[in-house]
Structures are given as C-alpha cells and as structure tokens.
Design a protein around this motif. Structure first.
Motif, PDB file in Angstrom:
ATOM      1  N   VAL A 178       0.854  -1.190   0.000  1.00 17.39           N
ATOM      2  CA  VAL A 178       0.000   0.000   0.000  1.00 17.39           C
ATOM      3  C   VAL A 178       0.887   1.236   0.000  1.00 17.39           C
ATOM      4  O   VAL A 178       1.771   1.369   0.847  1.00 17.39           O
ATOM      5  CB  VAL A 178      -0.934   0.023   1.231  1.00 17.39           C
ATOM      6  N   VAL A 179       0.656   2.138  -0.957  1.00 21.87           N
ATOM      7  CA  VAL A 179       1.456   3.361  -1.036  1.00 21.87           C
ATOM      8  C   VAL A 179       0.665   4.603  -0.631  1.00 21.87           C
ATOM      9  O   VAL A 179       1.255   5.628  -0.309  1.00 21.87           O
ATOM     10  CB  VAL A 179       2.067   3.572  -2.442  1.00 21.87           C
ATOM     11  N   ARG A 180      -0.681   4.519  -0.641  1.00 23.70           N
ATOM     12  CA  ARG A 180      -1.472   5.682  -0.255  1.00 23.70           C
ATOM     13  C   ARG A 180      -2.842   5.245   0.233  1.00 23.70           C
ATOM     14  O   ARG A 180      -3.473   4.368  -0.353  1.00 23.70           O
ATOM     15  CB  ARG A 180      -1.630   6.634  -1.436  1.00 23.70           C
ATOM     16  N   VAL A 181      -3.282   5.856   1.309  1.00 23.53           N
ATOM     17  CA  VAL A 181      -4.628   5.645   1.830  1.00 23.53           C
ATOM     18  C   VAL A 181      -5.308   7.002   1.805  1.00 23.53           C
ATOM     19  O   VAL A 181      -4.804   7.967   2.375  1.00 23.53           O
ATOM     20  CB  VAL A 181      -4.600   5.092   3.276  1.00 23.53           C
ATOM     21  N   ARG A 182      -6.449   7.079   1.116  1.00 22.85           N
ATOM     22  CA  ARG A 182      -7.147   8.349   1.006  1.00 22.85           C
ATOM     23  C   ARG A 182      -8.649   8.086   1.066  1.00 22.85           C
ATOM     24  O   ARG A 182      -9.204   7.508   0.141  1.00 22.85           O
ATOM     25  CB  ARG A 182      -6.768   9.033  -0.300  1.00 22.85           C
ATOM     26  N   GLY A 183      -9.266   8.490   2.164  1.00 21.61           N
ATOM     27  CA  GLY A 183     -10.690   8.253   2.322  1.00 21.61           C
ATOM     28  C   GLY A 183     -10.976   6.767   2.346  1.00 21.61           C
ATOM     29  O   GLY A 183     -10.363   6.011   3.074  1.00 21.61           O
ATOM     30  N   GLY A 184     -11.901   6.343   1.505  1.00 21.07           N
ATOM     31  CA  GLY A 184     -12.272   4.935   1.433  1.00 21.07           C
ATOM     32  C   GLY A 184     -11.554   4.178   0.346  1.00 21.07           C
ATOM     33  O   GLY A 184     -12.001   3.111  -0.081  1.00 21.07           O
ATOM     34  N   GLU A 185     -10.421   4.713  -0.135  1.00 19.35           N
ATOM     35  CA  GLU A 185      -9.668   4.052  -1.192  1.00 19.35           C
ATOM     36  C   GLU A 185      -8.202   3.919  -0.801  1.00 19.35           C
ATOM     37  O   GLU A 185      -7.672   4.733  -0.058  1.00 19.35           O
ATOM     38  CB  GLU A 185      -9.738   4.858  -2.496  1.00 19.35           C
ATOM     39  N   ILE A 186      -7.579   2.873  -1.335  1.00 19.87           N
ATOM     40  CA  ILE A 186      -6.135   2.732  -1.183  1.00 19.87           C
ATOM     41  C   ILE A 186      -5.515   2.550  -2.562  1.00 19.87           C
ATOM     42  O   ILE A 186      -6.144   2.042  -3.488  1.00 19.87           O
ATOM     43  CB  ILE A 186      -5.726   1.544  -0.271  1.00 19.87           C
ATOM     44  N   THR A 187      -4.285   3.003  -2.679  1.00 19.79           N
ATOM     45  CA  THR A 187      -3.499   2.784  -3.886  1.00 19.79           C
ATOM     46  C   THR A 187      -2.366   1.852  -3.501  1.00 19.79           C
ATOM     47  O   THR A 187      -1.711   2.055  -2.478  1.00 19.79           O
ATOM     48  CB  THR A 187      -2.945   4.105  -4.442  1.00 19.79           C
ATOM     49  N   TYR A 188      -2.168   0.827  -4.300  1.00 16.44           N
ATOM     50  CA  TYR A 188      -1.138  -0.166  -4.004  1.00 16.44           C
ATOM     51  C   TYR A 188      -0.362  -0.485  -5.262  1.00 16.44           C
ATOM     52  O   TYR A 188      -0.830  -0.264  -6.375  1.00 16.44           O
ATOM     53  CB  TYR A 188      -1.748  -1.433  -3.392  1.00 16.44           C
ATOM     54  N   VAL A 189       0.853  -0.968  -5.066  1.00 13.59           N
ATOM     55  CA  VAL A 189       1.733  -1.340  -6.170  1.00 13.59           C
ATOM     56  C   VAL A 189       2.220  -2.761  -5.954  1.00 13.59           C
ATOM     57  O   VAL A 189       2.220  -3.269  -4.828  1.00 13.59           O
ATOM     58  CB  VAL A 189       2.952  -0.389  -6.288  1.00 13.59           C
ATOM     59  N   HIS A 190       2.636  -3.386  -7.030  1.00 12.48           N
ATOM     60  CA  HIS A 190       3.245  -4.714  -6.919  1.00 12.48           C
ATOM     61  C   HIS A 190       4.586  -4.689  -7.639  1.00 12.48           C
ATOM     62  O   HIS A 190       4.769  -3.959  -8.600  1.00 12.48           O
ATOM     63  CB  HIS A 190       2.338  -5.820  -7.483  1.00 12.48           C
ATOM     64  N   ASP A 191       5.513  -5.475  -7.144  1.00 15.89           N
ATOM     65  CA  ASP A 191       6.800  -5.578  -7.819  1.00 15.89           C
ATOM     66  C   ASP A 191       6.649  -6.536  -9.002  1.00 15.89           C
ATOM     67  O   ASP A 191       5.610  -7.166  -9.172  1.00 15.89           O
ATOM     68  CB  ASP A 191       7.909  -6.006  -6.855  1.00 15.89           C
ATOM     69  N   ALA A 192       7.673  -6.616  -9.803  1.00 13.86           N
ATOM     70  CA  ALA A 192       7.645  -7.530 -10.951  1.00 13.86           C
ATOM     71  C   ALA A 192       7.619  -8.960 -10.429  1.00 13.86           C
ATOM     72  O   ALA A 192       8.254  -9.270  -9.417  1.00 13.86           O
ATOM     73  CB  ALA A 192       8.864  -7.314 -11.820  1.00 13.86           C
ATOM     74  N   PRO A 193       6.860  -9.835 -11.094  1.00 17.35           N
ATOM     75  CA  PRO A 193       6.846 -11.232 -10.647  1.00 17.35           C
ATOM     76  C   PRO A 193       8.267 -11.812 -10.665  1.00 17.35           C
ATOM     77  O   PRO A 193       9.008 -11.632 -11.599  1.00 17.35           O
ATOM     78  CB  PRO A 193       5.980 -11.932 -11.695  1.00 17.35           C
ATOM     79  N   HIS A 194       8.633 -12.481  -9.587  1.00 12.24           N
ATOM     80  CA  HIS A 194       9.966 -13.074  -9.495  1.00 12.24           C
ATOM     81  C   HIS A 194       9.845 -14.575  -9.329  1.00 12.24           C
ATOM     82  O   HIS A 194       8.823 -15.109  -8.933  1.00 12.24           O
ATOM     83  CB  HIS A 194      10.774 -12.455  -8.355  1.00 12.24           C
ATOM     84  N   ARG A 195      10.901 -15.242  -9.649  1.00  8.73           N
ATOM     85  CA  ARG A 195      10.916 -16.710  -9.623  1.00  8.73           C
ATOM     86  C   ARG A 195      11.093 -17.227  -8.243  1.00  8.73           C
ATOM     87  O   ARG A 195      11.677 -16.753  -7.396  1.00  8.73           O
ATOM     88  CB  ARG A 195      12.037 -17.235 -10.510  1.00  8.73           C
TER      89      ARG A 195
END
Length: 118
Positions: free
Chosen positions: A101-118
């Motif tokens: 999770v990179v940001r929480v704003r009101g009733g929403e969150i913004t999230y990121v994922h890293d590149a799939p790794h082996r």
C-alpha cells in the motif's frame, strides 16, 4: 517520386512501431491500482487485489498473462501494509510478488506490486 513515397511509408511505419513499443512499455510499467476499502474489514479483499494484478500482467490481445493470481490475505488500508501474491501461468510456472500500500485516502487505497519473481 517513387523514392519519396517509399521514404514516407518507411517513416510512418517506424513512427507506428515506436509508438507501439512505448504504449506496451507504459502498459507493463504501470503497476499501481486503486481500490475501494471494505468498511467492515478496513481492507481490500484479496480477490480484488488478485484481479487487479492479473489485469496488469496481461497485455490486450496477447494471451500471455497468468491464468490466475492468488493472494494470501486481504490488503489492509494502512500505508506500507503488504501481502504476497502468486501468478500462475499456463506452463505450470508460478511467480511470486509483493503488493504494498502506497497511499490511503478516504475509502480508497493505492497499491503497487513488484515484478513477478521466480
């Protein structure tokens, strides 16, 4: 005149090719998503996180994305919260990734994922 037309077609084709690569790179480079938080659990359900990631790992018109994505738990609405997800590909290959999770704003969150790794 014929050389001028051929040069114009070559230039137009090159511009189209470069534009296609730029669009594909942007599509693959975007690894963030915004989802609504469940008010009862104060988290985004893991199925929603998995659906979002699956969409990021698939290109339009090219069926090389994962056949499914699973996440181990819901993603809490707390900046820095993490969960682990696994992308399952057709050839039996699994790729793990971390979602944060990179940001929480009101009733929403913004999230990121890293590149799939082996």
């Amino acid at each position: 005149m014929r050389y001028l037309r051929a040069a114009g077609l070559l230039l137009a084709g090159s511009a189209l090719l470069v534009g296609s690569f730029a669009a594909g790179e942007r599509w693959l480079g975007e690894r963030d998503a915004t989802s609504e938080v469940n008010g009862v659990t104060d988290a985004v359900p893991r199925a929603e996180v998995a659906r979002s990631i699956s969409g990021h790992l698939s290109l339009p018109l090219i069926l090389k994305g994962p056949r499914s994505v699973d996440c181990v738990q819901d993603l809490r609405a707390v900046e820095g919260a993490r969960t682990h997800c696994t992308a399952h590909y057709l050839r039996g290959t699994d790729r793990g990734m971390t979602v944060r999770v990179v940001r929480v704003r009101g009733g929403e969150i913004t999230y990121v994922h890293d590149a799939p790794h082996r």
